[in-house]
Motif scaffolding. Structure first.
Motif, short mmCIF file in Angstrom:
data_model
loop_
_atom_site.label_atom_id
_atom_site.label_comp_id
_atom_site.label_asym_id
_atom_site.label_seq_id
_atom_site.Cartn_x
_atom_site.Cartn_y
_atom_site.Cartn_z
N PRO A 24 10.22 -12.19 13.99
CA PRO A 24 9.85 -12.40 15.40
C PRO A 24 10.42 -11.31 16.32
O PRO A 24 10.69 -11.56 17.49
N PHE A 25 10.62 -10.12 15.77
CA PHE A 25 11.15 -8.99 16.53
C PHE A 25 10.46 -7.72 16.04
O PHE A 25 9.85 -7.72 14.96
N PRO A 26 10.51 -6.63 16.80
CA PRO A 26 9.84 -5.39 16.37
C PRO A 26 10.35 -4.90 15.01
O PRO A 26 11.55 -5.00 14.72
N SER A 27 9.45 -4.38 14.22
CA SER A 27 9.83 -3.90 12.89
C SER A 27 8.80 -2.89 12.40
O SER A 27 7.67 -2.85 12.90
N PHE A 28 9.20 -2.10 11.42
CA PHE A 28 8.24 -1.22 10.75
C PHE A 28 8.73 -0.96 9.33
O PHE A 28 9.91 -1.14 9.02
N LYS A 29 7.79 -0.59 8.48
CA LYS A 29 8.11 -0.32 7.08
C LYS A 29 8.38 1.17 6.90
O LYS A 29 7.64 2.02 7.40
N LEU A 30 9.45 1.47 6.17
CA LEU A 30 9.80 2.85 5.87
C LEU A 30 10.65 2.86 4.62
O LEU A 30 11.81 2.43 4.64
N GLY A 31 10.09 3.32 3.52
CA GLY A 31 10.86 3.30 2.29
C GLY A 31 10.37 4.30 1.26
O GLY A 31 9.26 4.83 1.36
N PRO A 32 11.20 4.58 0.25
CA PRO A 32 10.82 5.53 -0.80
C PRO A 32 9.80 4.93 -1.74
O PRO A 32 9.69 3.71 -1.88
N GLY A 33 9.06 5.80 -2.41
CA GLY A 33 8.07 5.34 -3.37
C GLY A 33 6.67 5.33 -2.79
O GLY A 33 6.45 5.72 -1.64
N ASP A 34 5.74 4.87 -3.58
CA ASP A 34 4.32 4.90 -3.24
C ASP A 34 3.76 3.50 -3.42
O ASP A 34 3.90 2.90 -4.48
N SER A 35 3.11 2.99 -2.38
CA SER A 35 2.56 1.64 -2.44
C SER A 35 1.56 1.48 -3.58
O SER A 35 1.40 0.38 -4.13
N ALA A 36 0.89 2.57 -3.97
CA ALA A 36 -0.09 2.50 -5.06
C ALA A 36 0.56 2.18 -6.40
O ALA A 36 -0.10 1.71 -7.32
N ARG A 37 1.87 2.44 -6.54
CA ARG A 37 2.57 2.11 -7.79
C ARG A 37 2.96 0.64 -7.86
O ARG A 37 3.29 0.13 -8.93
N SER A 38 2.99 -0.03 -6.71
CA SER A 38 3.44 -1.42 -6.66
C SER A 38 2.51 -2.31 -7.48
O SER A 38 1.29 -2.15 -7.45
N HIS A 39 3.10 -3.24 -8.21
CA HIS A 39 2.37 -4.23 -9.01
C HIS A 39 1.54 -3.58 -10.12
O HIS A 39 0.62 -4.21 -10.64
#
Length: 350
Positions: free
Chosen positions: A311-326
């Protein structure tokens, strides 16, 4: 301790986590490991279910930044060509289930917290390793949220290639049913529930929402499951279906559900939950501006994360590639972890 040691510590912890199965709702052993390492490194973690929280020396006069990533994983797919629970190094790559989603972000944010915790910062920093993210479970971020101090902004360590995802699509799953009357298929009897549903299913297929987001594109709904009938000679009296709705920041889940209900001619709808809303942080936010100063490019993410529960401002920022997930043979690069730690430090230690 120099930066190299923090990187070494991070990789050692990630290897331990990879070798510890931690599928959503079964993260207790992985949480034990996180708690143990954090304690060995001179901090005092707090356990909230299987969520691990670190908050130290909170100054109520300063804004508070939350560093968050999750410890749980999905189940490994059958197409893995290596043991998903055996961490394996090949050159720069560390293979293993959860290495990319979200182990890289988890250990990088923790290393950044360790490096920053004793510095004279302009903000408080809080670290949360959350569980049940992959299933948006009630025992995950939602359980920890009431125990957090007032948070002004959060960085979520999902794999984004260290580019800021400043908007994220929401999710609403809706169950629909059309009702008819059973009868014998050989005679002109009954009311076919499949036919009752057809007009509504066609409308769901063809309707387009007007407000398109520059970051997230259109709000999209898709009928993904349909079930009806018991055998070939019986007119079905019920037709059940599922709608997957992916919202942009212009539409709230409650509004969309009421809108869809209004346009159904024969079908009844029921939303499983309204809690997974779209999220968005303004590009003018100081942390987003800091990302721009560091040469990053904001974008909109189609994938869901614990941001939906914040319920507060946020953003995603992390190492790696979303295409590798799952995906099978998931990996993270050690150079990506190094770059992430260095970037987090530059962003916060102004």
């Amino acid at each position: 301790m120099d930066m190299h040691q923090y990187i070494t510590d991070s990789v050692e912890l990630l290897k331990r986590l990879i070798s510890t199965p931690s599928v959503s709702r079964d993260e207790s052993v992985a949480a034990d490991i996180m708690e143990s390492y954090i304690s060995q490194w001179g901090m005092s973690p707090r356990r909230i279910g299987n969520n691990i929280l670190i908050q130290e020396n909170i100054d109520p006069q300063k804004p508070t930044l939350l560093l968050n990533a999750h410890i749980d994983t999905v189940k490994p797919s059958a197409s893995w060509t290596r043991d998903p629970f055996t961490p394996t190094m090949e050159g720069d790559r560390l293979y293993g289930l959860g290495s990319n989603d979200c182990g890289g972000g988890l250990v990088s944010l923790l290393a950044a917290y360790r490096l920053l915790r004793d510095k004279p910062l302009t903000c408080n920093i809080v670290y949360l390793a959350s569980c049940e993210e992959e299933v948006s479970g009630a025992g995950g971020f939602s359980l920890a949220l009431p125990e957090l101090p007032k948070i002004d902004v959060a960085i979520v360590g999902e794999p984004t290639g260290m580019q800021p995802a400043i908007a994220e699509k929401g999710l609403m799953v809706i169950d629909g049913v059309a009702r008819g009357k059973s009868g014998h298929a050989a005679r002109n009897e009954g009311v076919n529930a499949i036919y009752e549903a057809l007009d509504d299913l066609v409308w769901l297929r063809d309707y387009r929402f007007k407000k398109e987001s520059p970051l997230l594109g259109p709000t999209k709904m898709t009928v993904t499951v349909v079930n009806s009938g018991t055998q070939h000679n019986v007119i079905p009296d019920e037709c059940h279906f599922v709608i997957d709705v992916r919202t942009n920041e212009y539409y709230q889940n409650e509004y969309l559900f009421a809108f869809l209900q209004k346009h159904m001619k024969k079908c009844e709808l029921k939303a499983r939950s309204f809690r997974l809303s779209s999220s968005h942080i303004d590009e003018s936010h100081p942390l987003v501006q800091r990302c721009l100063q560091l040469g990053m490019k904001p974008f909109g993410s189609p994938t869901l994360s614990d941001q939906a529960l914040m319920p507060f401002p946020s953003f995603k920022l992390g190492p790696g590639d979303s295409a590798r997930s799952h995906s099978a043979d998931e990996y993270i690069c050690l150079s990506e972890i190094t770059h992430a730690i260095e970037t987090y430090i530059k962003m916060v230690n102004l």
